[in-house]
Each structure stands twice: as structure tokens, then as C-alpha cells.
Enzyme design. Structure first.
Site, PDB file in Angstrom:
ATOM      1  N   CYS A 114      -1.439  -4.171   6.089  1.00 37.58           N
ATOM      2  CA  CYS A 114      -0.244  -4.605   5.358  1.00 37.58           C
ATOM      3  C   CYS A 114       0.820  -5.051   6.354  1.00 37.58           C
ATOM      4  O   CYS A 114       0.903  -4.539   7.469  1.00 37.58           O
ATOM      5  CB  CYS A 114       0.263  -3.434   4.516  1.00 37.58           C
ATOM      6  SG  CYS A 114       1.792  -3.798   3.627  1.00 37.58           S
ATOM      7  N   HIS A 135      -1.194   2.647   5.539  1.00 40.30           N
ATOM      8  CA  HIS A 135      -0.627   3.322   4.369  1.00 40.30           C
ATOM      9  C   HIS A 135      -1.246   2.848   3.060  1.00 40.30           C
ATOM     10  O   HIS A 135      -0.736   3.164   1.994  1.00 40.30           O
ATOM     11  CB  HIS A 135       0.889   3.124   4.339  1.00 40.30           C
ATOM     12  CG  HIS A 135       1.271   1.675   4.204  1.00 40.30           C
ATOM     13  ND1 HIS A 135       1.216   0.801   5.259  1.00 40.30           N
ATOM     14  CD2 HIS A 135       1.647   0.951   3.136  1.00 40.30           C
ATOM     15  CE1 HIS A 135       1.573  -0.416   4.839  1.00 40.30           C
ATOM     16  NE2 HIS A 135       1.822  -0.342   3.554  1.00 40.30           N
ATOM     17  N   CYS A 148      -1.116  -0.061  -2.026  1.00 40.32           N
ATOM     18  CA  CYS A 148       0.111  -0.789  -1.665  1.00 40.32           C
ATOM     19  C   CYS A 148       0.162  -2.174  -2.298  1.00 40.32           C
ATOM     20  O   CYS A 148       1.011  -2.443  -3.134  1.00 40.32           O
ATOM     21  CB  CYS A 148       0.289  -0.885  -0.152  1.00 40.32           C
ATOM     22  SG  CYS A 148       1.815  -1.740   0.287  1.00 40.32           S
ATOM     23  N   SER A 157       3.798  -4.303   6.337  1.00 41.39           N
ATOM     24  CA  SER A 157       4.691  -3.180   6.665  1.00 41.39           C
ATOM     25  C   SER A 157       4.206  -2.437   7.915  1.00 41.39           C
ATOM     26  O   SER A 157       5.032  -1.895   8.663  1.00 41.39           O
ATOM     27  CB  SER A 157       4.792  -2.211   5.489  1.00 41.39           C
ATOM     28  OG  SER A 157       5.307  -2.870   4.360  1.00 41.39           O
TER      29      SER A 157
END
Ligand SMILES: [Zn+2]
Ligand SMILES: [Zn+2]
Length: 217
Positions: free
Chosen positions: A40, A61, A166, A42
Site C-alpha cells: 500500500c 498493514h 485496506c 501508506s
């Protein structure tokens, strides 16, 4: 216990794949073998320094795996359960959770690079390593707080369902919960990436009329 993990020691530097020690799960914690984890932006924000974060850290995550061990007092999952990670844990007991706003749960305001007792379950040469968003999906195994794992169907393919942790929820959640897109509505989605594609799918799912994807590619 041991794990192989991708550890970030410094911003703008490559992660280092190495053997790390994993401590036993404490009360209301679970030990999970990760089977798959998405990549991701992030995670990349931490690597580039856009999101300041304590180092060293094990990123990742949006993960799915199998519970291999549980700590004392764990009630919502059992050994052998397949789970997805939840990087915004909800306790199910605070006023926000009971009031239908689980993403505002009091747990999210605590530092999410440690367990809820403020310590790490990873060590490398005696040094504690931080857990990114209490998930640390870029490890073969990790300890998580109980509210950070959500049991899923055992027949769901883990390498696909990890994305629900996510990209799918970030894209579909706004359609269902924020915009509350009504049937027949026109929807424009800026950016057809990992999140945007799921916004498009969710818009289709709720019966949107015209769905327009806007993307440079
Ligand atoms: Zn993400
Ligand atoms: Zn709560």
C-alpha cells in the site's frame, strides 16, 4: 519464536529482510502466521518520510493469515482461525463502538506502533522493533492485539482477501458509509488504483447509474 521480516531502519533506504525474534503473545494478544500482505502507498509514505514514524519498523498493514497461538483472555479468535488485519482496531465496548462509530474507537488514539501496553513483541539483537499500525504484515509471523484481527471464512483465498484489510475498505467504505450512494446516482472516481477500483466496484454493487473513472493512465 522467530520470524523473517522486512525491517525499515531509516527513511529513503531499502528495507532489510532478516531474522527477528517474536515474543510470546501477552494478555488479549494473538500470534499470527501471515500468508499474504498487500503493498500500500501508506507503507511507502513511511519509507519516503512523508509519514514520520519511529524506527526501526516492520511495515505492512493489509494482511491475512492464520492464528497460531493466543494469549490469556483472548475470546474472539481461536488457534487455526483465518483472519484479516484491522489497522484501526475497535474494542467493541467504548461509547464510540457501542454508538456505531467503531472507527472512532478510543484505541485508535494510542500509539499504534506498539501493543496496547506500550511495548513491542519484536526484537533484533535485543533492540525492540516497531509494529506498523499494530499489524507488521511484512513479517512471516507477528503478534497483534486481539481487536486487530478479524476472523474470516477459512475458504477465502488469503492472497486475495488480504486486500480487504485496506484497499477494499478504503475504496468501498466511502460509497457505503460516507457518500451513501443511492441507486441510480452518477459517481465519478478520481484515480483508478488499488483504492479507486474498489470504489468503482462498490458503486456498481449499490446500483449506481453512470460510473466514471478519471485516471491519467
Ligand atoms: Zn493501506
Ligand atoms: Zn471502542
Amino acid at each position: 519464536m522467530r520470524a523473517t521480516a522486512a525491517v525499515l531502519y531509516e527513511v529513503k533506504k531499502p528495507v532489510v529482510v532478516e531474522d527477528v525474534e517474536v515474543l510470546e503473545p501477552g494478555p488479549h494478544e494473538v500470534f499470527v502466521r501471515w500468508a499474504a500482505n498487500g503493498v500500500c502507498h501508506s507503507d511507502l509514505h513511511v519509507v519516503t518520510g512523508d509519514y514520520p514514524h519511529p524506527m526501526p519498523v516492520i511495515l505492512g498493514h493489509e494482511a491475512a493469515g492464520v492464528v497460531e497461538k493466543i494469549g490469556p483472555g483472548v475470546e474472539t479468535v481461536a488457534v487455526g482461525d483465518h483472519v484479516c488485519s484491522s489497522y484501526i482496531p475497535s474494542c467493541g465496548r467504548c461509547s464510540y463502538c457501542i454508538g456505531g462509530l467503531p472507527t472512532m474507537c478510543a484505541l485508535r488514539d494510542r500509539p499504534r506502533w506498539f501493543m496496547h501496553d506500550g511495548t513491542s513483541r519484536f526484537r533484533r539483537n535485543g533492540q525492540p522493533l516497531h509494529h506498523f499500525l499494530q499489524v507488521a504484515g511484512y513479517a512471516t509471523h507477528a503478534v497483534l492485539p486481539e481487536p486487530s484481527v478479524i476472523p474470516i471464512r477459512a475458504d477465502a483465498p488469503l492472497d486475495v482477501v488480504c486486500l480487504v484489510s485496506c484497499g477494499v475498505l478504503a475504496g468501498a467504505g466511502p460509497v457505503f458509509n460516507r457518500a451513501k450512494v443511492p441507486p441510480g446516482a452518477s459517481v465519478a472516481v478520481w484515480g483508478a488504483g488499488g483504492v479507486g477500483l474498489n470504489t468503482i466496484q462498490a458503486a456498481r454493487l449499490v446500483g449506481a447509474g453512470k460510473v466514471i473513472a478519471v485516471d491519467v493512465v
